[in-house]
Design a protein around this motif. Structure first.
Motif, PDB file in Angstrom:
ATOM      1  N   LYS A 100      -7.901   3.313  -3.054  1.00 51.24           N
ATOM      2  CA  LYS A 100      -8.898   4.211  -2.498  1.00 51.24           C
ATOM      3  C   LYS A 100      -8.998   5.453  -3.365  1.00 51.24           C
ATOM      4  O   LYS A 100      -8.033   5.859  -4.011  1.00 51.24           O
ATOM      5  N   PRO A 101     -10.167   6.082  -3.377  1.00 49.57           N
ATOM      6  CA  PRO A 101     -10.277   7.347  -4.130  1.00 49.57           C
ATOM      7  C   PRO A 101      -9.483   8.447  -3.438  1.00 49.57           C
ATOM      8  O   PRO A 101      -9.255   8.413  -2.234  1.00 49.57           O
ATOM      9  N   PRO A 102      -9.013   9.467  -4.202  1.00 56.79           N
ATOM     10  CA  PRO A 102      -8.235  10.566  -3.595  1.00 56.79           C
ATOM     11  C   PRO A 102      -9.053  11.337  -2.573  1.00 56.79           C
ATOM     12  O   PRO A 102     -10.266  11.505  -2.722  1.00 56.79           O
ATOM     13  N   GLU A 103      -8.365  11.768  -1.539  1.00 54.24           N
ATOM     14  CA  GLU A 103      -8.976  12.629  -0.530  1.00 54.24           C
ATOM     15  C   GLU A 103      -8.536  14.074  -0.794  1.00 54.24           C
ATOM     16  O   GLU A 103      -7.345  14.367  -0.872  1.00 54.24           O
ATOM     17  N   ILE A 104      -9.514  14.953  -0.936  1.00 54.49           N
ATOM     18  CA  ILE A 104      -9.249  16.355  -1.249  1.00 54.49           C
ATOM     19  C   ILE A 104      -9.851  17.217  -0.151  1.00 54.49           C
ATOM     20  O   ILE A 104     -11.000  16.998   0.265  1.00 54.49           O
ATOM     21  N   GLY A 105      -9.094  18.219   0.293  1.00 57.91           N
ATOM     22  CA  GLY A 105      -9.586  19.109   1.350  1.00 57.91           C
ATOM     23  C   GLY A 105      -8.674  20.306   1.529  1.00 57.91           C
ATOM     24  O   GLY A 105      -7.843  20.622   0.681  1.00 57.91           O
ATOM     25  N   ASP A 134       0.846  -1.202   0.000  1.00 57.34           N
ATOM     26  CA  ASP A 134       0.000   0.000   0.000  1.00 57.34           C
ATOM     27  C   ASP A 134       0.883   1.253   0.000  1.00 57.34           C
ATOM     28  O   ASP A 134       1.809   1.390   0.826  1.00 57.34           O
ATOM     29  N   ILE A 135       0.610   2.148  -0.904  1.00 51.99           N
ATOM     30  CA  ILE A 135       1.362   3.411  -1.013  1.00 51.99           C
ATOM     31  C   ILE A 135       0.412   4.577  -0.745  1.00 51.99           C
ATOM     32  O   ILE A 135      -0.709   4.611  -1.282  1.00 51.99           O
ATOM     33  N   LYS A 136       0.868   5.528   0.059  1.00 54.95           N
ATOM     34  CA  LYS A 136       0.071   6.713   0.396  1.00 54.95           C
ATOM     35  C   LYS A 136       0.880   7.965   0.054  1.00 54.95           C
ATOM     36  O   LYS A 136       2.034   8.105   0.466  1.00 54.95           O
ATOM     37  N   ILE A 137       0.271   8.851  -0.713  1.00 51.97           N
ATOM     38  CA  ILE A 137       0.934  10.092  -1.145  1.00 51.97           C
ATOM     39  C   ILE A 137       0.098  11.281  -0.692  1.00 51.97           C
ATOM     40  O   ILE A 137      -1.123  11.314  -0.940  1.00 51.97           O
ATOM     41  N   GLU A 138       0.737  12.233  -0.051  1.00 48.38           N
ATOM     42  CA  GLU A 138       0.068  13.462   0.410  1.00 48.38           C
ATOM     43  C   GLU A 138       0.722  14.670  -0.263  1.00 48.38           C
ATOM     44  O   GLU A 138       1.954  14.780  -0.307  1.00 48.38           O
ATOM     45  N   ARG A 139      -0.116  15.534  -0.797  1.00 44.59           N
ATOM     46  CA  ARG A 139       0.361  16.778  -1.393  1.00 44.59           C
ATOM     47  C   ARG A 139      -0.403  17.929  -0.766  1.00 44.59           C
ATOM     48  O   ARG A 139      -1.610  17.815  -0.516  1.00 44.59           O
ATOM     49  N   GLY A 198      -4.232  26.282   3.338  1.00 45.62           N
ATOM     50  CA  GLY A 198      -3.636  25.360   2.389  1.00 45.62           C
ATOM     51  C   GLY A 198      -4.640  24.374   1.814  1.00 45.62           C
ATOM     52  O   GLY A 198      -5.695  24.130   2.402  1.00 45.62           O
ATOM     53  N   ALA A 199      -4.312  23.813   0.654  1.00 41.00           N
ATOM     54  CA  ALA A 199      -5.133  22.775  -0.001  1.00 41.00           C
ATOM     55  C   ALA A 199      -4.412  21.435   0.109  1.00 41.00           C
ATOM     56  O   ALA A 199      -3.191  21.373  -0.027  1.00 41.00           O
ATOM     57  N   LEU A 200      -5.176  20.355   0.340  1.00 38.01           N
ATOM     58  CA  LEU A 200      -4.612  19.022   0.546  1.00 38.01           C
ATOM     59  C   LEU A 200      -5.168  18.058  -0.501  1.00 38.01           C
ATOM     60  O   LEU A 200      -6.329  18.149  -0.904  1.00 38.01           O
ATOM     61  N   ARG A 201      -4.320  17.112  -0.887  1.00 38.34           N
ATOM     62  CA  ARG A 201      -4.756  16.000  -1.744  1.00 38.34           C
ATOM     63  C   ARG A 201      -3.975  14.762  -1.317  1.00 38.34           C
ATOM     64  O   ARG A 201      -2.748  14.766  -1.333  1.00 38.34           O
ATOM     65  N   THR A 202      -4.709  13.725  -0.930  1.00 40.36           N
ATOM     66  CA  THR A 202      -4.088  12.492  -0.455  1.00 40.36           C
ATOM     67  C   THR A 202      -4.513  11.339  -1.354  1.00 40.36           C
ATOM     68  O   THR A 202      -5.712  11.121  -1.583  1.00 40.36           O
ATOM     69  N   SER A 203      -3.522  10.607  -1.854  1.00 47.92           N
ATOM     70  CA  SER A 203      -3.788   9.434  -2.708  1.00 47.92           C
ATOM     71  C   SER A 203      -3.294   8.191  -1.986  1.00 47.92           C
ATOM     72  O   SER A 203      -2.189   8.180  -1.425  1.00 47.92           O
ATOM     73  N   GLU A 204      -4.131   7.135  -2.007  1.00 45.55           N
ATOM     74  CA  GLU A 204      -3.768   5.884  -1.339  1.00 45.55           C
ATOM     75  C   GLU A 204      -4.183   4.726  -2.239  1.00 45.55           C
ATOM     76  O   GLU A 204      -5.208   4.789  -2.929  1.00 45.55           O
ATOM     77  N   SER A 205      -3.366   3.693  -2.221  1.00 45.61           N
ATOM     78  CA  SER A 205      -3.619   2.544  -3.102  1.00 45.61           C
ATOM     79  C   SER A 205      -5.003   1.961  -2.856  1.00 45.61           C
ATOM     80  O   SER A 205      -5.385   1.687  -1.706  1.00 45.61           O
TER      81      SER A 205
END
Length: 463
Positions: free
Chosen positions: A328-333, A131-136, A319-326
């Motif tokens: 799962k749909p992206p989390e935006i906030g 599982d890979i999780k990316i936060e921007r 700030g704006a957030l975008r989280t991607s995880e294997s």
């Protein structure tokens, strides 16, 4: 199409655009605002400084200095008058050139204060097994945006304060150069006269020595002439030392070595002094240090208001957030970061700003008080110096010349001795030296009055 991570920041972008319009698009200028310093100098002095920032400007200033010194390579450099000395100092004095750089620093701070803050970007990548999780995240300092117009106005006042201070520095350098010029010329004039007195004393000493050897004068008269000769040589050496010192001081202000000649005499006194208006009012209107103190106080007042407005919340980031995880749909906030006034309620910062503002108010009051006092004192000094110099020129020197002529007639008629004639010459030398000093003091006081008023006195009714 706007990326998902940027959509929450569309409101922030609108705020940034509005702040940018309010703050203005400050840009670096080619002369860093030096044109206003030139204009102020032209109005108050009739002469213009130069800021040598490039090799071409430096060469142009050197060529102009050569022309002002009337040096063409075939004759020795000669400083013709005080105006030439002032102009050379304004384009060649190294301390003044260093001070001009403060204008560039102040303009850079002003432009920087009007620039929008750069956004921040962060990236994080973590994994747990497959599982890979990316936060921007993309953030912007909202508090700095909101305070941008006020900060830009504060820096604009500080830039104006620096400009006024530099213009005052130009006037001070001009006054110092004028005073140094008159001192150097007076010292040169005194040296030439002391050389004449020493030559006459030497001739009298040789005559007295010969007469004493033949027994034609008493030992007392011979000793007097020997003392006068020794005193004349001592005065000549002292005059030579002072002339060298004064020329060195002038050369330092001009930014060059003392390899130039000066006029043999001081300028003649004016026929009369012009009537002037309210001296104190002129000083308050023209003195640049008073204007700089007022500008500084306005800036401190604005800074105090900004400190009070931000005493509770000094940090506010959006700030704006975008989280991607294997799988799962992206989390935006979005996120908001602020400083919680739990332990520091900003009292110390406000108290410091209030104390600095109060200090600035007292500095302005002191500047006004000093300007009034210096104007009154400089006016009285010039008036008194003119009366004294005119008294020497119109009364004492003509009377001393008449006494010398009468004694010469009596000597030719064998009614007085040669030593009585020489004694009168000694008294005449003291009067001439005092007259030179009085004339020098008037021109020094005249330059001091210009500095005290921030320019030439305007005509009107004397105070």
């Amino acid at each position: 199409m706007i990326p998902h991570v940027l959509r929450p920041l569309r409101g922030v972008a609108a705020t940034a655009a509005a702040c940018a319009l309010l703050a203005g698009c400050a840009q670096l200028t080619p002369d860093a605002g030096f044109g206003q310093v030139e204009q102020s100098s032209r109005q108050r002095l009739g002469q213009v400084p130069a800021w040598n920032r490039t090799p071409e400007q430096d060469q142009a200033s050197r060529d102009r200095v050569a022309r002002l010194l009337q040096a063409d390579g075939q004759q020795a450099a000669r400083l013709a008058d005080a105006d030439s000395a002032v102009q050379i100092a304004l384009i060649n004095n190294p301390d003044l050139q260093a001070a001009f750089a403060e204008l560039g620093v102040a303009e850079a701070d002003l432009v920087q204060a009007g620039r929008l803050p750069n956004p921040g970007f962060s990236f994080a990548r973590t994994h747990a097994g497959d599982d890979i999780k990316i936060e921007r995240s993309l953030s912007l300092g909202l508090m700095r945006l909101l305070t941008l117009p006020a900060a830009a106005r504060i820096e604009a006042r500080r830039f104006e304060q620096v400009r006024l201070a530099l213009a005052a520095r130009v006037l001070a350098t001009a006054a110092q150069t004028r005073q140094a010029y008159y001192k150097a010329v007076a010292a040169q004039q005194g040296l030439l006269y002391r050389q004449q007195v020493a030559d006459a004393a030497e001739a009298a000493h040789e005559l007295a020595t010969q007469m004493a050897q033949r027994g034609n004068i008493s030992a007392l008269d011979a000793a007097r002439e020997q003392f006068f000769y020794g005193q004349a040589r001592t005065d000549l050496q002292q005059a030579r030392r002072l002339a060298t010192q004064d020329q060195e001081a002038l050369a330092r202000l001009l930014g060059m070595a003392p390899g130039f000649t000066l006029p043999e005499r001081l300028p003649e006194l004016p026929a009369k002094l012009e009537a002037a208006g309210d001296i104190e009012q002129q000083a308050l209107q023209q003195r640049l240090d008073v204007q700089a103190a007022r500008t500084e106080l306005d800036g401190l007042q604005a800074s105090l208001g900004l400190t009070r407005a931000t005493r509770f919340i000094n940090v506010l980031d959006l700030g704006a957030l975008r989280t991607s995880e294997s799988g799962k749909p992206p989390e935006i906030g979005y996120q908001i970061s602020l400083e919680i006034p739990l332990f520091d309620w900003g009292q110390a910062r406000v108290a410091k700003a209030e104390a600095i503002y109060l200090q600035g108010a007292h500095k302005l009051a002191a500047a006004v008080l000093d300007a009034r006092a210096q104007a009154r004192q400089a006016w009285r000094e010039r008036q008194d110096a003119f009366v004294l110099a005119r008294q020497y020129r119109d009364e004492l020197l003509p009377l001393r010349q008449r006494i010398a002529e009468e004694n010469l007639l009596r000597y030719n008629g064998m009614l007085i001795s040669v030593f009585t004639l020489l004694a009168d010459a000694r008294e005449q030398a003291a009067t001439v030296t005092a007259a030179i000093d009085a004339q020098r003091d008037f021109w020094i006081a005249d330059a001091g009055l210009q500095q005290a008023l921030g320019g030439r006195p305007t005509q009107g009714t004397q105070p």
